[in-house]
Enzyme design. Structure first.
Site, short mmCIF file in Angstrom:
data_model
loop_
_atom_site.label_atom_id
_atom_site.label_comp_id
_atom_site.label_asym_id
_atom_site.label_seq_id
_atom_site.Cartn_x
_atom_site.Cartn_y
_atom_site.Cartn_z
N ARG A 38 0.86 -1.19 0.00
CA ARG A 38 0.00 0.00 0.00
C ARG A 38 0.89 1.24 0.00
O ARG A 38 2.11 1.14 0.14
CB ARG A 38 -1.05 -0.01 1.14
CG ARG A 38 -0.64 -0.56 2.45
CD ARG A 38 0.40 0.22 3.18
NE ARG A 38 0.07 1.62 3.33
CZ ARG A 38 0.94 2.55 3.64
NH1 ARG A 38 2.22 2.25 3.84
NH2 ARG A 38 0.58 3.80 3.76
N GLY A 39 0.22 2.41 -0.15
CA GLY A 39 0.98 3.66 -0.32
C GLY A 39 1.10 3.91 -1.82
O GLY A 39 1.48 3.01 -2.58
N ALA A 40 0.77 5.15 -2.23
CA ALA A 40 0.64 5.44 -3.66
C ALA A 40 1.89 5.06 -4.49
O ALA A 40 1.77 4.33 -5.49
CB ALA A 40 0.28 6.91 -3.85
N ARG B 214 -7.26 -0.27 -7.10
CA ARG B 214 -7.50 0.83 -6.14
C ARG B 214 -7.65 2.13 -6.94
O ARG B 214 -6.76 2.50 -7.70
CB ARG B 214 -6.34 0.94 -5.13
CG ARG B 214 -6.28 -0.25 -4.20
CD ARG B 214 -5.44 0.04 -2.97
NE ARG B 214 -6.15 0.87 -2.01
CZ ARG B 214 -5.55 1.44 -0.96
NH1 ARG B 214 -4.25 1.29 -0.77
NH2 ARG B 214 -6.24 2.15 -0.10
N GLN C 32 -2.53 2.62 9.76
CA GLN C 32 -1.22 2.76 9.09
C GLN C 32 -0.25 3.58 9.95
O GLN C 32 0.96 3.38 9.89
CB GLN C 32 -1.37 3.44 7.72
CG GLN C 32 -2.03 2.60 6.66
CD GLN C 32 -3.53 2.81 6.61
OE1 GLN C 32 -4.16 3.11 7.62
NE2 GLN C 32 -4.12 2.63 5.45
N ASP D 294 -2.03 10.96 -2.46
CA ASP D 294 -2.39 9.90 -3.41
C ASP D 294 -2.71 10.44 -4.79
O ASP D 294 -2.61 9.74 -5.79
CB ASP D 294 -3.58 9.10 -2.88
CG ASP D 294 -3.14 8.22 -1.74
OD1 ASP D 294 -3.05 8.72 -0.60
OD2 ASP D 294 -2.80 7.05 -2.00
N ASN E 175 -5.59 12.43 0.03
CA ASN E 175 -4.70 11.62 0.87
C ASN E 175 -5.58 10.85 1.85
O ASN E 175 -6.81 10.99 1.85
CB ASN E 175 -3.68 12.52 1.60
CG ASN E 175 -2.57 11.69 2.25
OD1 ASN E 175 -2.01 10.80 1.63
ND2 ASN E 175 -2.27 11.95 3.51
N LYS E 176 -4.96 10.02 2.67
CA LYS E 176 -5.69 9.15 3.59
C LYS E 176 -6.77 9.91 4.37
O LYS E 176 -6.54 11.03 4.82
CB LYS E 176 -4.66 8.51 4.55
CG LYS E 176 -5.22 7.61 5.61
CD LYS E 176 -6.12 6.51 5.09
CE LYS E 176 -5.51 5.63 4.02
NZ LYS E 176 -6.54 4.82 3.30
#
Ligand code: MRU
Length: 354
Positions: free
Chosen positions: A45-47, A90, A197, A238, A248-249
């Protein structure tokens, strides 16, 4: 610093981020389907990390197509299906489509030019995406650290570290460089409900590198900013629209509002693969909605009424007005963002022609 992924020619080995921090385990992906599953289930995970993983998945897919003896336009037809499958895993992080399209465009060119060793050609592009991500993050770290005062307390949200990238990190790249320069006293990490996270990954990653970190729950962020005299908030991204709006998150928007109310600089750190130059504003960014059970439960244990309706967006959009600066590998962008981002696109075009 632990590696998030390792390319071994015919296999992509991924660190299983779902099991961190209690178990360090790796997943060997022999085909693109397993990489797609790892992205969908957030084992990776993570862009930037999902972008690079998807680029390697395209190479695995291409190798498989060639092994089945397809040629000419049949190769591209099948590869396009793989590209779609990967992009659909995603929806919010644009790095995924950006990286997959780089491999796709190279495959189309190779097909037109009848390049015989296209596998090596595509593989080298995927390796370059991986390596460039690390070197871009190091540059971001240097530009970002210059913005920090001495003895700074920093707040961050989610995990925009080495784990979310190919290495070093974006927001945590700034933290790493700032700490190496002796500027950082403490990093406050939001736990980042519902998938934690911040608690599972950021706290672990910073502890591994002996960078002082204090964990807080998300609802403590505003009070922590005020009482612990936070000097800067730094988060990842992201997707960044042309006007500077940043996805973003989930929770980032609230953190930005609090930082602005308290006059604390709010920085976004992201490499250029996270910019969506075609998206004029953040309003059009697709926001992933996730399973309600992530909110109804905690560590698999129910914490609410069975089947209570849940709203579970994975991301939010912070309007550019709340952002003090966007730290990229080319330097720091500030208002007016649209002009600065157009200039950035021109710089990128020039450096790719050099
Ligand atoms: O759902 P995740 O864990 O993939 O979300 C990650 C984030 O929102 C990060 O802040 C973002 O991808 C930037 S990572 C350098």
């Amino acid at each position: 610093m632990i590696k998030t992924m390792e390319w071994r020619g015919n296999i992509l080995v991924l660190l299983d981020q779902k099991k961190l921090p209690n178990v360090i385990d790796f997943i060997a992906c022999y085909d693109y389907r397993r990489v797609a599953e790892a992205i969908r289930t957030m084992e990776v995970r993570g862009a930037p990390a999902i972008g690079a993983a998807a680029a390697f998945a395209m190479v695995l897919g291409y190798k498989e197509i060639r092994m089945h003896g397809l040629s000419g336009t049949d190769v591209l037809k099948k590869l396009e299906e793989i590209k779609r499958e990967l992009i659909d895993t995603r929806p919010t992080a644009v790095n995924l489509a950006w990286a997959v399209n780089k491999i796709w465009n190279a495959a189309v060119n190779a097909n037109v030019n009848k390049t015989i060793d296209a596998v090596d050609f595509l593989e080298n592009i995927a390796i370059k995406i991986y390596e460039d991500d690390i070197s871009n993050n190091i540059k971001i770290g240097h530009f970002g650290a210059e913005l920090l005062p001495s003895n700074a307390t920093i707040l961050t949200h989610c995990n925009a570290g080495a784990l979310a990238t190919c290495g070093w990190g974006t927001a945590l790249g700034v933290v790493r460089q700032g700490y190496a320069d002796g500027k950082i006293k403490m990093v406050y990490a939001d736990e980042t409900r519902p998938l934690l996270q911040g608690a599972r990954l950021t706290a672990w990653e910073l502890e591994q590198d002996d960078i002082p970190v204090t964990l807080i729950t998300d609802n403590m962020a505003a009070w922590t900013m005020k009482t612990k005299k936070i000097k800067a908030v730094i988060v990842g991204a992201d997707r960044i629209a042309l006007n500077g709006d940043v996805a973003n998150k989930i929770g980032t928007y609230g953190v930005a509002l609090a930082a602005n109310a308290l006059n604390i600089p709010f920085y976004v750190a992201a490499a250029t693969g996270t910019f969506d130059f075609k998206m004029t504003s953040g309003i059009s960014i697709p926001i992933e909605e996730r399973d309600g059970d992530e909110v109804r439960t905690f560590h698999g244990q129910p914490t609410s009424v069975d089947n209570v309706p849940v709203f579970n967006p994975g991301f939010d959009v912070t309007p550019h007005e709340l952002i003090t600066g966007i730290i990229t590998e080319y330097g720091v962008l500030t208002e007016p963002y649209e002009d600065m981002i157009r200039q950035l696109a021109r710089k990128m075009r020039r450096s790719s022609n050099d």
